[in-house]
Motif scaffolding. Structure first.
Motif, PDB file in Angstrom:
ATOM      1  N   GLU A 129       0.809  -1.212   0.000  1.00 44.87           N
ATOM      2  CA  GLU A 129       0.000   0.000   0.000  1.00 44.87           C
ATOM      3  C   GLU A 129       0.844   1.264   0.000  1.00 44.87           C
ATOM      4  O   GLU A 129       0.410   2.307  -0.479  1.00 44.87           O
ATOM      5  CB  GLU A 129      -0.959   0.004   1.194  1.00 44.87           C
ATOM      6  N   LEU A 130       2.068   1.159   0.530  1.00 39.04           N
ATOM      7  CA  LEU A 130       2.990   2.291   0.493  1.00 39.04           C
ATOM      8  C   LEU A 130       3.659   2.423  -0.880  1.00 39.04           C
ATOM      9  O   LEU A 130       4.374   3.383  -1.132  1.00 39.04           O
ATOM     10  CB  LEU A 130       4.076   2.141   1.563  1.00 39.04           C
ATOM     11  N   GLY A 131       3.438   1.410  -1.728  1.00 40.85           N
ATOM     12  CA  GLY A 131       4.011   1.444  -3.064  1.00 40.85           C
ATOM     13  C   GLY A 131       5.470   1.053  -3.122  1.00 40.85           C
ATOM     14  O   GLY A 131       6.181   1.428  -4.061  1.00 40.85           O
ATOM     15  N   ILE A 132       5.925   0.280  -2.123  1.00 44.86           N
ATOM     16  CA  ILE A 132       7.323  -0.145  -2.141  1.00 44.86           C
ATOM     17  C   ILE A 132       7.402  -1.649  -2.341  1.00 44.86           C
ATOM     18  O   ILE A 132       6.475  -2.386  -2.024  1.00 44.86           O
ATOM     19  CB  ILE A 132       8.085   0.299  -0.866  1.00 44.86           C
ATOM     20  N   ASP A 133       8.534  -2.076  -2.863  1.00 46.97           N
ATOM     21  CA  ASP A 133       8.685  -3.475  -3.244  1.00 46.97           C
ATOM     22  C   ASP A 133       9.236  -4.370  -2.132  1.00 46.97           C
ATOM     23  O   ASP A 133       9.352  -5.577  -2.311  1.00 46.97           O
ATOM     24  CB  ASP A 133       9.564  -3.598  -4.490  1.00 46.97           C
ATOM     25  N   GLN A 134       9.548  -3.803  -0.988  1.00 44.23           N
ATOM     26  CA  GLN A 134      10.076  -4.601   0.113  1.00 44.23           C
ATOM     27  C   GLN A 134       9.065  -5.670   0.515  1.00 44.23           C
ATOM     28  O   GLN A 134       7.878  -5.375   0.686  1.00 44.23           O
ATOM     29  CB  GLN A 134      10.412  -3.703   1.304  1.00 44.23           C
ATOM     30  N   TRP A 135       9.510  -6.905   0.629  1.00 41.30           N
ATOM     31  CA  TRP A 135       8.704  -8.056   1.046  1.00 41.30           C
ATOM     32  C   TRP A 135       7.612  -8.417   0.040  1.00 41.30           C
ATOM     33  O   TRP A 135       6.675  -9.125   0.370  1.00 41.30           O
ATOM     34  CB  TRP A 135       8.085  -7.847   2.410  1.00 41.30           C
ATOM     35  N   GLN A 136       7.710  -7.975  -1.187  1.00 42.63           N
ATOM     36  CA  GLN A 136       6.682  -8.264  -2.178  1.00 42.63           C
ATOM     37  C   GLN A 136       7.007  -9.479  -3.029  1.00 42.63           C
ATOM     38  O   GLN A 136       6.272  -9.827  -3.935  1.00 42.63           O
ATOM     39  CB  GLN A 136       6.434  -7.039  -3.072  1.00 42.63           C
ATOM     40  N   ASP A 137       8.125 -10.134  -2.730  1.00 42.08           N
ATOM     41  CA  ASP A 137       8.552 -11.302  -3.493  1.00 42.08           C
ATOM     42  C   ASP A 137       8.309 -12.616  -2.753  1.00 42.08           C
ATOM     43  O   ASP A 137       8.891 -13.639  -3.069  1.00 42.08           O
ATOM     44  CB  ASP A 137      10.029 -11.175  -3.860  1.00 42.08           C
TER      45      ASP A 137
END
Length: 170
Positions: free
Chosen positions: A26-34
C-alpha cells in the motif's frame, strides 16, 4: 510480553508477515513483495534462536529476528559503521495490523537493545527500504544515524546504526 518464538507460533507470525506485506504494498514499495519472508525463513530464525514474538494475552502481536552474531551483508559498508564490531541487528520486524501504532515494534527494539547490552555490545544496526516511512519515522525518533546503502538480492536498503551507550530511548 516478549519471548522466544516457537514452531507453534509460525502460523500466527506468518499472518502478521502477510499483513505487513500488504501494508508495504500500500505504500508502493517493493520490500517483502517477493514472498519473503517465508515460513521457512521464520522457522530458520526459530531454529537459530533469534526469533522473538511480542504477545498480549497469549496472542502473538509482533515479530522480530534479533541477531547478535552479525549480518554478512553489512560488510559492504564495513568502513562506514560508527560504533564497533559487536552489535545487535533486527530483521523482519513486523506488528499485527490490529496492534500497529501501539508501541509493539518499539518494545521489540527495546528487547533487542537489552539483549545487546547484556552481551556488552553498544552498537544497534538495522536496515530498511527508503520508502518504508513507518520504519524510517521510528528510527528517526530513536535517533539512529544513517550509515550507508547496502544491497540484498531483493534490492537496495538504507542502513542505520545507534550507539546504545549514548541513548536513553531504548
Amino acid at each position: 510480553m516478549i519471548r522466544r518464538a516457537t514452531l507453534q507460533d509460525v502460523d500466527n507470525i506468518m499472518d502478521i508477515v502477510h499483513s505487513a506485506q500488504l501494508a508495504l504494498c500500500e505504500l508502493g514499495i517493493d520490500q517483502w513483495q517477493d514472498g519473503y519472508p517465508t515460513a521457512e525463513s521464520i522457522e530458520e530464525d526459530i531454529a537459530q534462536g533469534v526469533g522473538y514474538v511480542a504477545t498480549n494475552n497469549n496472542t502473538t502481536i509482533g515479530y522480530a529476528a534479533i541477531v547478535l552474531t552479525g549480518e554478512h551483508t553489512y560488510q559492504q559498508i564495513a568502513d562506514s559503521w560508527l560504533y564497533g564490531n559487536d552489535y545487535v541487528v533486527v530483521h523482519r520486524l513486523c506488528t499485527a495490523q490490529s496492534h500497529r501504532r501501539q508501541g509493539i515494534a518499539l518494545d521489540l527494539m527495546r528487547h533487542a537493545a537489552e539483549l545487546s547490552r547484556k552481551r556488552g555490545f553498544n552498537a544497534f544496526r538495522i536496515d530498511t527500504h527508503r520508502g518504508n516511512i513507518r520504519m524510517l519515522s521510528m528510527l528517526e525518533k530513536l535517533e539512529f544515524r544513517r550509515v550507508g546503502i547496502i544491497h540484498y538480492d531483493s534490492g537496495e536498503r538504507v542502513a542505520y546504526e545507534l550507539d546504545l551507550n549514548k541513548t536513553n530511548k531504548l
